[in-house]
Enzyme design. Structure first.
Site, short mmCIF file in Angstrom:
data_model
loop_
_atom_site.label_atom_id
_atom_site.label_comp_id
_atom_site.label_asym_id
_atom_site.label_seq_id
_atom_site.Cartn_x
_atom_site.Cartn_y
_atom_site.Cartn_z
N PHE A 144 0.87 -1.18 0.00
CA PHE A 144 0.00 0.00 0.00
C PHE A 144 0.90 1.23 0.00
O PHE A 144 1.59 1.51 0.98
CB PHE A 144 -0.94 0.05 1.20
N ASP A 229 9.56 2.86 1.57
CA ASP A 229 8.38 3.64 1.93
C ASP A 229 8.19 3.56 3.44
O ASP A 229 7.64 2.59 3.96
CB ASP A 229 7.15 3.11 1.19
N LYS A 258 3.14 11.48 6.77
CA LYS A 258 2.28 11.31 7.94
C LYS A 258 2.84 12.00 9.19
O LYS A 258 2.61 13.18 9.40
CB LYS A 258 1.99 9.84 8.18
#
Length: 408
Positions: A144, A229, A258
């Protein structure tokens, strides 16, 4: 109007007025502080999602809020058409935290992933010598990385892909945690391997020991970039600054987001050395809001907090406490518990309930969590949570699993 009526009205208004790209739990949050939020009815909930790790340092963290408030009184946006006094310090401090030379600032995590893909391809053509338009990037199944068209082009989630084609070419998918499969997929057109050191959306899936080291070795041997990531796993969540640190592995590019915005503004970045990020030149990539003064002020506060190592140690210690507690529920319907640091993926026996049902029951117990993929839920509370509050979470999960919970 009663507060209960207001909540119902607000939920109905949201459902009528927004596209249905999310299926939120029926709670309307109005306030937050630390690890807790309060809804419009005045009920308090322990936040165990932390906005998918964007709120690692707690809601309205005083240090981050102070930095942002000070910047609000000065200047918030200049665009990259001009210099401003926060970007250079932010980039230098973040690069130093990662042990790299350069930072390419963006906004969202998906935007940073797209940036890393562009950088890897350009590096492949200009440095590695891959023939034009033939560059390939290897990714892992269960990944994801976002939901833009390019990113869902290599997703293995049917929900993310169905009816969104045609897709962007140039990607190969291999099993996660399988170095031989990765080795077989690399050829002369391969410019990068893009993976999550821990797969978050897949259910906090931790790869086998030594996997990241083997990826690094393969990339070195075959002249391929290792792109990590760390949007969810980085910046303290996994008990280290980056999840790659667990194997002392340094990727060529870090993708961050984030938590970098401190839970206040969207901030993301690609961090790497001159020999890779140096391939980008003016006009080839950009963002109006990327690296804006307000974002940099928040990011600088986050980097400063992480530079002491205190938050990483806290995540490690509290994570042990969380996993110790969850281990006591092994005979209560938990099939598997995975994770690292203060981050857990929990597989519940599907004969008991789905992940969504578990989260609805936890909501009634005053705990906010998020399901993923059937009967799996994730716990990722802010790092400001206490051991006593973790006990509240474990006790609530016990009541949910044993059917002893009471509706609020």
């Amino acid at each position: 109007m009663t507060e209960t009526g207001r909540a119902t009205e607000l939920i109905a208004l949201t459902e009528r007025s927004t596209a249905h790209n999310y299926h939120p739990l029926p709670v309307v949050i109005a306030d937050g502080e630390g690890a807790w939020v309060t809804d419009v009815e005045g009920r308090r909930y322990l936040d165990c999602l932390a906005a998918y790790s964007a709120v690692n340092f707690g809601h309205r963290n005083p240090e981050i809020v102070a930095a942002v408030r000070e910047q609000l009184d000065r200047v918030t946006l200049t665009s990259r058409a001009f210099h401003h006094d926060q970007l250079g310090p932010f980039a230098r401090e973040l690069a130093d935290l990662a042990g790299k030379d350069l930072v390419l600032p963006m906004n969202t995590g998906a935007e940073a992933v797209e940036t890393a893909i562009k950088v890897a391809r350009k590096w492949g053509y200009e440095v590695k010598g891959v023939p034009e338009d033939q560059a390939t990037i290897i990714v892992a199944d269960g990944n994801f990385h976002g939901r833009t068209i390019s990113i869902i082009s290599f997703s293995t989630d049917a929900t993310a892909r169905t009816h969104f084609g045609p897709f962007t070419p140039g990607f190969r998918v291999v099993p996660y945690g399988d170095p031989p499969a990765l080795a077989d997929a690399i050829d002369d057109t391969t410019v990068a391997v893009l993976i999550e050191p821990i797969q978050g959306e897949a259910g906090v899936v931790v790869p086998p020991d030594g996997y990241l080291s083997q990826v690094r070795q393969l990339c070195d041997a075959r002249g391929v970039l290792f792109v990590a990531d760390e949007i969810q796993s980085g910046l303290g969540r996994a008990g280290t600054t980056f999840a790659c640190d667990h194997e002392d592995v340094i990727p060529d590019l870090y993708i961050l987001g984030k938590a970098l915005g401190g839970g206040i503004v969207p901030v993301s970045a690609v961090v790497g050395n001159n020999d890779v990020l140096g391939v980008i030149h003016p006009g080839e990539h950009g963002s109006t809001f990327g690296g804006n003064p307000l974002a940099c002020a928040a990011g600088r506060a986050v980097v400063s907090m992480l530079s002491t190592g205190t938050w990483q140690r806290t995540a490690t210690e509290l994570g042990r406490h969380l996993f110790d507690g969850l281990s006591q529920l092994a005979d209560k319907g938990l099939l598997e518990v995975r994770g690292r640091g203060l981050w857990a993926g929990i597989d519940i026996d599907p004969d008991l309930m789905s992940g969504r049902q578990a989260c609805e029951h936890l909501l009634a117990e005053g705990i906010l969590a998020k399901d993923t993929h059937g009967s799996t839920i994730r716990l990722a509370p802010p790092l400001v949570i206490t051991a006593e509050e973790i006990d509240l979470v474990v006790d609530a999960l016990f009541r949910v699993l044993t059917g002893k919970g009471a509706a609020r």
